[in-house]
Design a protein around this motif. Structure first.
Motif, PDB file in Angstrom:
ATOM      1  N   HIS A 120       0.842  -1.194   0.000  1.00  0.00           N
ATOM      2  CA  HIS A 120       0.000   0.000   0.000  1.00  0.00           C
ATOM      3  C   HIS A 120       0.880   1.246   0.000  1.00  0.00           C
ATOM      4  N   SER A 121       0.586   2.144  -0.926  1.00  0.00           N
ATOM      5  CA  SER A 121       1.381   3.357  -1.071  1.00  0.00           C
ATOM      6  C   SER A 121       0.463   4.541  -1.397  1.00  0.00           C
ATOM      7  N   VAL A 122       0.811   5.688  -0.847  1.00  0.00           N
ATOM      8  CA  VAL A 122       0.117   6.932  -1.163  1.00  0.00           C
ATOM      9  C   VAL A 122       1.073   7.784  -1.978  1.00  0.00           C
ATOM     10  N   ILE A 123       0.593   8.311  -3.094  1.00  0.00           N
ATOM     11  CA  ILE A 123       1.409   9.222  -3.897  1.00  0.00           C
ATOM     12  C   ILE A 123       0.757  10.598  -3.847  1.00  0.00           C
ATOM     13  N   LEU A 124       1.548  11.596  -3.451  1.00  0.00           N
ATOM     14  CA  LEU A 124       1.116  12.991  -3.541  1.00  0.00           C
ATOM     15  C   LEU A 124       1.748  13.554  -4.808  1.00  0.00           C
ATOM     16  N   TYR A 125       0.917  14.071  -5.713  1.00  0.00           N
ATOM     17  CA  TYR A 125       1.399  14.634  -6.976  1.00  0.00           C
ATOM     18  C   TYR A 125       1.100  16.126  -6.953  1.00  0.00           C
ATOM     19  N   TYR A 126       2.096  16.890  -6.497  1.00  0.00           N
ATOM     20  CA  TYR A 126       1.965  18.333  -6.288  1.00  0.00           C
ATOM     21  C   TYR A 126       3.267  19.035  -6.641  1.00  0.00           C
ATOM     22  N   SER A 127       3.196  20.358  -6.703  1.00  0.00           N
ATOM     23  CA  SER A 127       4.431  21.116  -6.878  1.00  0.00           C
ATOM     24  C   SER A 127       5.253  20.933  -5.598  1.00  0.00           C
ATOM     25  N   PRO A 128       6.572  20.971  -5.717  1.00  0.00           N
ATOM     26  CA  PRO A 128       7.432  20.743  -4.546  1.00  0.00           C
ATOM     27  C   PRO A 128       7.099  21.656  -3.364  1.00  0.00           C
ATOM     28  N   GLN A 130       4.270  22.530  -2.317  1.00  0.00           N
ATOM     29  CA  GLN A 130       3.042  22.108  -1.640  1.00  0.00           C
ATOM     30  C   GLN A 130       3.190  20.801  -0.861  1.00  0.00           C
ATOM     31  N   HIS A 131       4.230  20.031  -1.120  1.00  0.00           N
ATOM     32  CA  HIS A 131       4.328  18.703  -0.516  1.00  0.00           C
ATOM     33  C   HIS A 131       4.207  18.722   1.009  1.00  0.00           C
ATOM     34  N   LYS A 132       4.950  19.586   1.675  1.00  0.00           N
ATOM     35  CA  LYS A 132       4.935  19.586   3.145  1.00  0.00           C
ATOM     36  C   LYS A 132       3.548  19.879   3.708  1.00  0.00           C
ATOM     37  N   SER A 133       2.855  20.848   3.136  1.00  0.00           N
ATOM     38  CA  SER A 133       1.536  21.194   3.672  1.00  0.00           C
ATOM     39  C   SER A 133       0.508  20.092   3.393  1.00  0.00           C
ATOM     40  N   ILE A 134       0.544  19.499   2.214  1.00  0.00           N
ATOM     41  CA  ILE A 134      -0.394  18.420   1.883  1.00  0.00           C
ATOM     42  C   ILE A 134      -0.064  17.185   2.730  1.00  0.00           C
ATOM     43  N   GLU A 135       1.221  16.910   2.878  1.00  0.00           N
ATOM     44  CA  GLU A 135       1.674  15.798   3.724  1.00  0.00           C
ATOM     45  C   GLU A 135       1.104  15.958   5.138  1.00  0.00           C
ATOM     46  N   LYS A 136       1.159  17.171   5.660  1.00  0.00           N
ATOM     47  CA  LYS A 136       0.653  17.454   7.004  1.00  0.00           C
ATOM     48  C   LYS A 136      -0.867  17.265   7.066  1.00  0.00           C
ATOM     49  N   GLU A 137      -1.588  17.746   6.055  1.00  0.00           N
ATOM     50  CA  GLU A 137      -3.049  17.610   6.039  1.00  0.00           C
ATOM     51  C   GLU A 137      -3.493  16.156   6.095  1.00  0.00           C
ATOM     52  N   PHE A 138      -2.696  15.269   5.500  1.00  0.00           N
ATOM     53  CA  PHE A 138      -3.069  13.861   5.445  1.00  0.00           C
ATOM     54  C   PHE A 138      -2.320  13.001   6.462  1.00  0.00           C
ATOM     55  N   GLY A 139      -1.621  13.661   7.398  1.00  0.00           N
ATOM     56  CA  GLY A 139      -0.964  12.939   8.480  1.00  0.00           C
ATOM     57  C   GLY A 139       0.165  12.029   8.034  1.00  0.00           C
TER      58      GLY A 139
END
Length: 165
Positions: A120-128, A130-139
């Motif tokens: 199981h893997s989660v991929i965040l596909y965002y501009s660099p 945005q990664h930290k903030s999106i990562e934080k939103e999804f724990g």
């Protein structure tokens, strides 16, 4: 700046699916595909992808565990994909099955991937930026980041399938 993939290894999707629902993320698509990676040293990726209705070539460059798509084109069929890998100088293709669901969220994509029916893997596909903030939103701040392509990760686990070209 171009979006980049950042991949996380998770035990299940239960928590992230709950968060996606709470945030009103829109389900974009569900897909099952087979990826044929050219086997080589390093973390850049040259592969072709077999979907139910099409075939594509994908080239990605890796930098600091993030992957940027640099080439994406449709090809005729599986034979054309195998020929493309051979033309690139590959003698072995690593085969990886991916079943995934992608969600649209804040001008990017959150992908829930099951690799080879078990990983199981989660991929965040965002501009660099945005990664930290999106990562934080999804724990995902304390979640293991996969800094290698899936074929390399499966190889480390002794679960990689390959074919000679």
């Amino acid at each position: 700046m171009k979006p980049q993939e950042k991949k996380y290894l998770v035990d299940s999707f239960t928590t992230i699916q709950k968060i996606l629902k709470e945030k009103g993320a829109k389900k974009k698509k569900e897909i099952i595909s087979i990826h044929y990676y050219g086997q080589h040293e390093g973390n850049d990726v040259e592969k072709f992808v077999e979907y139910a209705d099409r075939y594509e070539v994908h080239t990605l460059k890796e930098e600091d565990g993030r992957f940027t798509l640099t080439e994406h084109k449709t090809i005729k069929d599986k034979d054309a994909g195998l020929a493309w890998l051979k033309e690139k100088g590959y003698t072995t293709a690593n085969i990886v099955k991916m079943a995934y669901t992608e969600y649209e969220y804040k001008n990017g994509t959150v992908g829930l991937y099951i690799i080879d029916d078990f990983l199981h893997s989660v991929i965040l596909y965002y501009s660099p930026s945005q990664h930290k903030s999106i990562e934080k939103e999804f724990g995902l701040q304390k979640t293991e980041v996969m800094t290698v392509p899936y074929n390399k990760y499966l190889e480390r686990l002794g679960k990689l399938h390959s074919m000679q070209l």
